[in-house]
Design a protein around this motif. Structure first.
Motif, PDB file in Angstrom:
ATOM      1  N   PHE A   1       8.590  42.135  24.683  1.00  0.00           N
ATOM      2  CA  PHE A   1       9.880  41.511  24.386  1.00  0.00           C
ATOM      3  C   PHE A   1      11.029  42.109  25.208  1.00  0.00           C
ATOM      4  CE2 PHE A   1       7.570  40.028  20.656  1.00  0.00           C
ATOM      5  CZ  PHE A   1       8.035  38.723  20.557  1.00  0.00           C
ATOM      6  N   GLN A   2      10.763  43.174  25.935  1.00  0.00           N
ATOM      7  CA  GLN A   2      11.775  43.676  26.862  1.00  0.00           C
ATOM      8  C   GLN A   2      11.938  42.732  28.050  1.00  0.00           C
ATOM      9  OE1 GLN A   2      10.890  47.739  27.953  1.00  0.00           O
ATOM     10  NE2 GLN A   2      11.262  48.519  25.896  1.00  0.00           N
ATOM     11  N   ASP A   3      10.912  41.941  28.302  1.00  0.00           N
ATOM     12  CA  ASP A   3      10.968  40.921  29.350  1.00  0.00           C
ATOM     13  C   ASP A   3      11.507  39.642  28.735  1.00  0.00           C
ATOM     14  OD1 ASP A   3      10.690  39.214  31.451  1.00  0.00           O
ATOM     15  OD2 ASP A   3       8.492  39.182  31.417  1.00  0.00           O
ATOM     16  N   SER A   4      12.800  39.443  28.803  1.00  0.00           N
ATOM     17  CA  SER A   4      13.430  38.318  28.104  1.00  0.00           C
ATOM     18  C   SER A   4      13.319  37.004  28.860  1.00  0.00           C
ATOM     19  CB  SER A   4      14.912  38.626  27.840  1.00  0.00           C
ATOM     20  OG  SER A   4      15.595  38.859  29.063  1.00  0.00           O
ATOM     21  N   VAL A   5      12.712  37.035  30.058  1.00  0.00           N
ATOM     22  CA  VAL A   5      12.582  35.820  30.861  1.00  0.00           C
ATOM     23  C   VAL A   5      11.112  35.416  30.918  1.00  0.00           C
ATOM     24  CG1 VAL A   5      12.939  34.764  33.123  1.00  0.00           C
ATOM     25  CG2 VAL A   5      14.574  36.460  32.279  1.00  0.00           C
ATOM     26  N   GLY A   6      10.833  34.215  30.473  1.00  0.00           N
ATOM     27  CA  GLY A   6       9.481  33.683  30.637  1.00  0.00           C
ATOM     28  C   GLY A   6       8.544  33.883  29.464  1.00  0.00           C
ATOM     29  N   ILE A   7       8.746  34.921  28.649  1.00  0.00           N
ATOM     30  CA  ILE A   7       7.765  35.198  27.596  1.00  0.00           C
ATOM     31  C   ILE A   7       7.780  34.133  26.503  1.00  0.00           C
ATOM     32  CG2 ILE A   7       7.866  37.680  27.986  1.00  0.00           C
ATOM     33  CD1 ILE A   7       9.451  37.885  25.341  1.00  0.00           C
ATOM     34  N   TYR A   8       8.912  33.487  26.298  1.00  0.00           N
ATOM     35  CA  TYR A   8       9.005  32.529  25.192  1.00  0.00           C
ATOM     36  C   TYR A   8       8.269  31.231  25.493  1.00  0.00           C
ATOM     37  CZ  TYR A   8      12.079  35.987  23.280  1.00  0.00           C
ATOM     38  OH  TYR A   8      12.566  37.179  22.784  1.00  0.00           O
ATOM     39  N   ASP A   9       8.080  30.915  26.777  1.00  0.00           N
ATOM     40  CA  ASP A   9       7.222  29.780  27.133  1.00  0.00           C
ATOM     41  C   ASP A   9       5.776  30.086  26.747  1.00  0.00           C
ATOM     42  OD1 ASP A   9       9.343  28.337  28.158  1.00  0.00           O
ATOM     43  OD2 ASP A   9       9.052  29.082  30.208  1.00  0.00           O
ATOM     44  N   LYS A  10       5.345  31.316  26.975  1.00  0.00           N
ATOM     45  CA  LYS A  10       3.990  31.726  26.609  1.00  0.00           C
ATOM     46  C   LYS A  10       3.812  31.705  25.086  1.00  0.00           C
ATOM     47  CE  LYS A  10       0.648  35.501  27.115  1.00  0.00           C
ATOM     48  NZ  LYS A  10       0.376  36.830  27.736  1.00  0.00           N
ATOM     49  N   ILE A  11       4.818  32.202  24.364  1.00  0.00           N
ATOM     50  CA  ILE A  11       4.745  32.204  22.898  1.00  0.00           C
ATOM     51  C   ILE A  11       4.728  30.777  22.365  1.00  0.00           C
ATOM     52  CG2 ILE A  11       5.956  32.849  20.787  1.00  0.00           C
ATOM     53  CD1 ILE A  11       7.039  35.297  22.321  1.00  0.00           C
ATOM     54  N   LYS A  12       5.588  29.919  22.908  1.00  0.00           N
ATOM     55  CA  LYS A  12       5.640  28.525  22.465  1.00  0.00           C
ATOM     56  C   LYS A  12       4.295  27.841  22.638  1.00  0.00           C
ATOM     57  CE  LYS A  12       8.205  24.203  23.126  1.00  0.00           C
ATOM     58  NZ  LYS A  12       9.315  23.534  23.870  1.00  0.00           N
ATOM     59  N   ALA A  13       3.646  28.091  23.777  1.00  0.00           N
ATOM     60  CA  ALA A  13       2.334  27.503  24.025  1.00  0.00           C
ATOM     61  C   ALA A  13       1.310  28.014  23.017  1.00  0.00           C
ATOM     62  CB  ALA A  13       1.884  27.810  25.447  1.00  0.00           C
ATOM     63  N   GLY A  14       1.404  29.295  22.656  1.00  0.00           N
ATOM     64  CA  GLY A  14       0.470  29.878  21.707  1.00  0.00           C
ATOM     65  C   GLY A  14       0.658  29.380  20.283  1.00  0.00           C
ATOM     66  N   LEU A  15       1.874  28.911  19.975  1.00  0.00           N
ATOM     67  CA  LEU A  15       2.162  28.420  18.620  1.00  0.00           C
ATOM     68  C   LEU A  15       1.972  26.917  18.482  1.00  0.00           C
ATOM     69  CD1 LEU A  15       5.461  30.414  17.814  1.00  0.00           C
ATOM     70  CD2 LEU A  15       3.089  31.074  17.345  1.00  0.00           C
ATOM     71  N   GLU A  16       1.714  26.251  19.581  1.00  0.00           N
ATOM     72  CA  GLU A  16       1.636  24.791  19.591  1.00  0.00           C
ATOM     73  C   GLU A  16       0.602  24.279  18.588  1.00  0.00           C
ATOM     74  OE1 GLU A  16       3.281  21.341  20.828  1.00  0.00           O
ATOM     75  OE2 GLU A  16       3.740  23.248  21.823  1.00  0.00           O
ATOM     76  N   GLY A  17       1.033  23.345  17.742  1.00  0.00           N
ATOM     77  CA  GLY A  17       0.122  22.680  16.823  1.00  0.00           C
ATOM     78  C   GLY A  17      -0.197  23.432  15.543  1.00  0.00           C
ATOM     79  N   LEU A  18       0.374  24.615  15.346  1.00  0.00           N
ATOM     80  CA  LEU A  18       0.069  25.417  14.157  1.00  0.00           C
ATOM     81  C   LEU A  18       0.999  25.059  12.996  1.00  0.00           C
ATOM     82  CD1 LEU A  18      -0.523  28.976  15.679  1.00  0.00           C
ATOM     83  CD2 LEU A  18      -2.210  27.188  15.192  1.00  0.00           C
ATOM     84  N   ASP A  19       0.451  25.084  11.799  1.00  0.00           N
ATOM     85  CA  ASP A  19       1.214  24.807  10.576  1.00  0.00           C
ATOM     86  C   ASP A  19       1.892  26.114  10.136  1.00  0.00           C
ATOM     87  OD1 ASP A  19       2.156  23.678   8.215  1.00  0.00           O
ATOM     88  OD2 ASP A  19       0.314  24.152   7.120  1.00  0.00           O
ATOM     89  N   ILE A  20       3.009  26.439  10.785  1.00  0.00           N
ATOM     90  CA  ILE A  20       3.656  27.737  10.573  1.00  0.00           C
ATOM     91  C   ILE A  20       4.551  27.691   9.344  1.00  0.00           C
ATOM     92  CG2 ILE A  20       5.207  29.467  11.555  1.00  0.00           C
ATOM     93  CD1 ILE A  20       4.315  28.433  14.335  1.00  0.00           C
ATOM     94  N   GLY A  21       4.281  28.567   8.396  1.00  0.00           N
ATOM     95  CA  GLY A  21       5.090  28.641   7.186  1.00  0.00           C
ATOM     96  C   GLY A  21       5.944  29.878   7.107  1.00  0.00           C
ATOM     97  N   VAL A  22       5.518  30.956   7.804  1.00  0.00           N
ATOM     98  CA  VAL A  22       6.213  32.236   7.701  1.00  0.00           C
ATOM     99  C   VAL A  22       6.421  32.829   9.089  1.00  0.00           C
ATOM    100  CG1 VAL A  22       6.132  34.584   6.779  1.00  0.00           C
ATOM    101  CG2 VAL A  22       5.208  32.692   5.429  1.00  0.00           C
ATOM    102  N   LEU A  23       7.615  33.356   9.311  1.00  0.00           N
ATOM    103  CA  LEU A  23       7.914  34.113  10.526  1.00  0.00           C
ATOM    104  C   LEU A  23       8.463  35.468  10.127  1.00  0.00           C
ATOM    105  CD1 LEU A  23       8.521  34.573  13.571  1.00  0.00           C
ATOM    106  CD2 LEU A  23      10.729  33.429  13.190  1.00  0.00           C
ATOM    107  N   ILE A  24       7.853  36.534  10.642  1.00  0.00           N
ATOM    108  CA  ILE A  24       8.346  37.891  10.429  1.00  0.00           C
ATOM    109  C   ILE A  24       8.883  38.418  11.753  1.00  0.00           C
ATOM    110  CG2 ILE A  24       7.848  40.193   9.537  1.00  0.00           C
ATOM    111  CD1 ILE A  24       7.270  38.066   7.483  1.00  0.00           C
ATOM    112  N   ASN A  25      10.188  38.501  11.890  1.00  0.00           N
ATOM    113  CA  ASN A  25      10.811  39.061  13.097  1.00  0.00           C
ATOM    114  C   ASN A  25      10.952  40.568  12.912  1.00  0.00           C
ATOM    115  OD1 ASN A  25      11.370  36.994  15.068  1.00  0.00           O
ATOM    116  ND2 ASN A  25      12.800  36.106  13.594  1.00  0.00           N
ATOM    117  N   ASN A  26       9.910  41.280  13.301  1.00  0.00           N
ATOM    118  CA  ASN A  26       9.866  42.719  13.058  1.00  0.00           C
ATOM    119  C   ASN A  26      10.057  43.560  14.313  1.00  0.00           C
ATOM    120  OD1 ASN A  26       8.905  45.317  11.653  1.00  0.00           O
ATOM    121  ND2 ASN A  26       7.383  45.043  13.271  1.00  0.00           N
TER     122      ASN A  26
END
Length: 320
Positions: free
Chosen positions: A111-136
């Motif tokens: 997360f120190q790399d603030s450029v580009g990582i969120y595209d990777k995370i978005k792809a990894g979360l695609e299609g999931l029934d997400i009910g909980v997010l823990i921003n830790n």
């Protein structure tokens, strides 16, 4: 005449005393309910298992994040584990799958790399029934230090701390909120810190980023509470993690103890220390401010952190 004056004095004195008692009770009883009676005897007001099938946890391989991962897996959630160490993620995923028989996905990003990582995370979360997010996920100082001194030693720490402690929270919320809103239910837990609301000189950037998390969480809850979204901001004091490097005690719980307590607070309040002994730190600070003044209280905390700094520098010099 004297009798009438005394009677009037007694009457208005009784009214004033009654109003004071009412104000104390009006403040004290809700605090008792929210922090003791409700969480301890009634349990969480929010049934998180009905929220969704998947939980996303950042900073999931150590400390509070790891404990949230296990606590949610125990409740039957499938998990998306996000951290920077691929080997630790693989080990944790295997452990959780074997122990709790739930599905896991891992996303290794820094997360120190603030450029580009969120595209990777978005792809990894695609299609999931997400009910909980823990921003830790979070980073802090190695030890209390003056802002400019710390900057001169490591100029990149300014960007790194803002990227990890602030950008991660806002970006992750932006990624999962559309899924939660489409289902009209969801839970977001943002991890702030007690340093966000007490004097924390020598931790100025860290405490500032955590104050942002607190304010952001409170206003985000106001925006989306009518949409079925619950936002909880926890503000832990010292927890016995690798980051704090402190031994466990009553005032410094293990991550498992802390998370169990914080989960019981769900539904009672948006912002909470999450653990009863940590409440007393804030209460003590507020009481000292009331009895004295802000500069005096700030000086007390500064002297305490200066002692920690002195000991830390002594240990570092001994290692050289």
């Amino acid at each position: 005449m004297v009798l009438n004056n005394i009677t009037a004095f007694q009457f208005f004195g009784s009214v004033a005393l009654g109003l004071l008692c009412f104000k104390i009770v009006n403040k004290f009883l809700p605090w008792i309910y929210v922090n003791i009676i409700g969480p301890k005897f009634l349990g969480p007001k929010l049934n998180i298992r009905s929220i969704g099938g998947w939980a996303v946890i950042t900073g999931s391989t150590d400390g509070i994040g790891r404990s949230y991962a296990k606590a949610l897996a125990k409740r039957g959630f499938s998990l998306v584990l996000i951290s920077r160490s691929l080997s630790k993620l693989e080990d944790l995923a295997k452990e959780i799958e074997n122990e709790y028989k739930v599905e896991t996905k891992i996303i290794d990003v820094d997360f120190q790399d603030s450029v580009g990582i969120y595209d990777k995370i978005k792809a990894g979360l695609e299609g999931l029934d997400i009910g909980v997010l823990i921003n830790n996920v979070g980073v802090s100082y190695s030890y209390p230090e003056y802002f400019l001194t710390y900057y001169q030693q490591n100029p990149k720490f300014l960007l790194d701390m803002v990227s990890v402690n602030i950008h991660s929270v806002t970006h992750m919320c932006a990624l999962v909120l559309p899924v939660m809103l489409s289902r009209k239910k969801g839970l977001i837990i943002n991890v702030s810190s007690s340093s966000a609301s007490i004097p924390a000189a020598l931790l100025s950037l860290y405490s500032g980023t955590k104050a942002f998390v607190t304010k952001f969480s409170e206003d985000l809850q106001t925006e989306y509470r009518d949409s079925g979204i619950t936002v909880q901001c926890i503000k832990p004091g010292f927890v016995a993690t690798k980051m704090s490097k402190i031994r466990a005690s009553l005032s410094c719980p293990t991550p498992d103890t802390y998370v169990a307590s914080a989960l019981n607070m769900l539904g009672y309040t948006t912002t909470t220390p999450g653990y009863l002994p940590h409440n007393f730190l804030q209460i003590s600070c507020d009481f000292m401010r009331y009895l004295t003044c802000e500069p005096f209280v700030s000086s007390l905390f500064l002297n305490y952190l200066l002692k920690i700094r002195k000991n830390a520098l002594k240990r570092l010099n001994q290692k050289k």
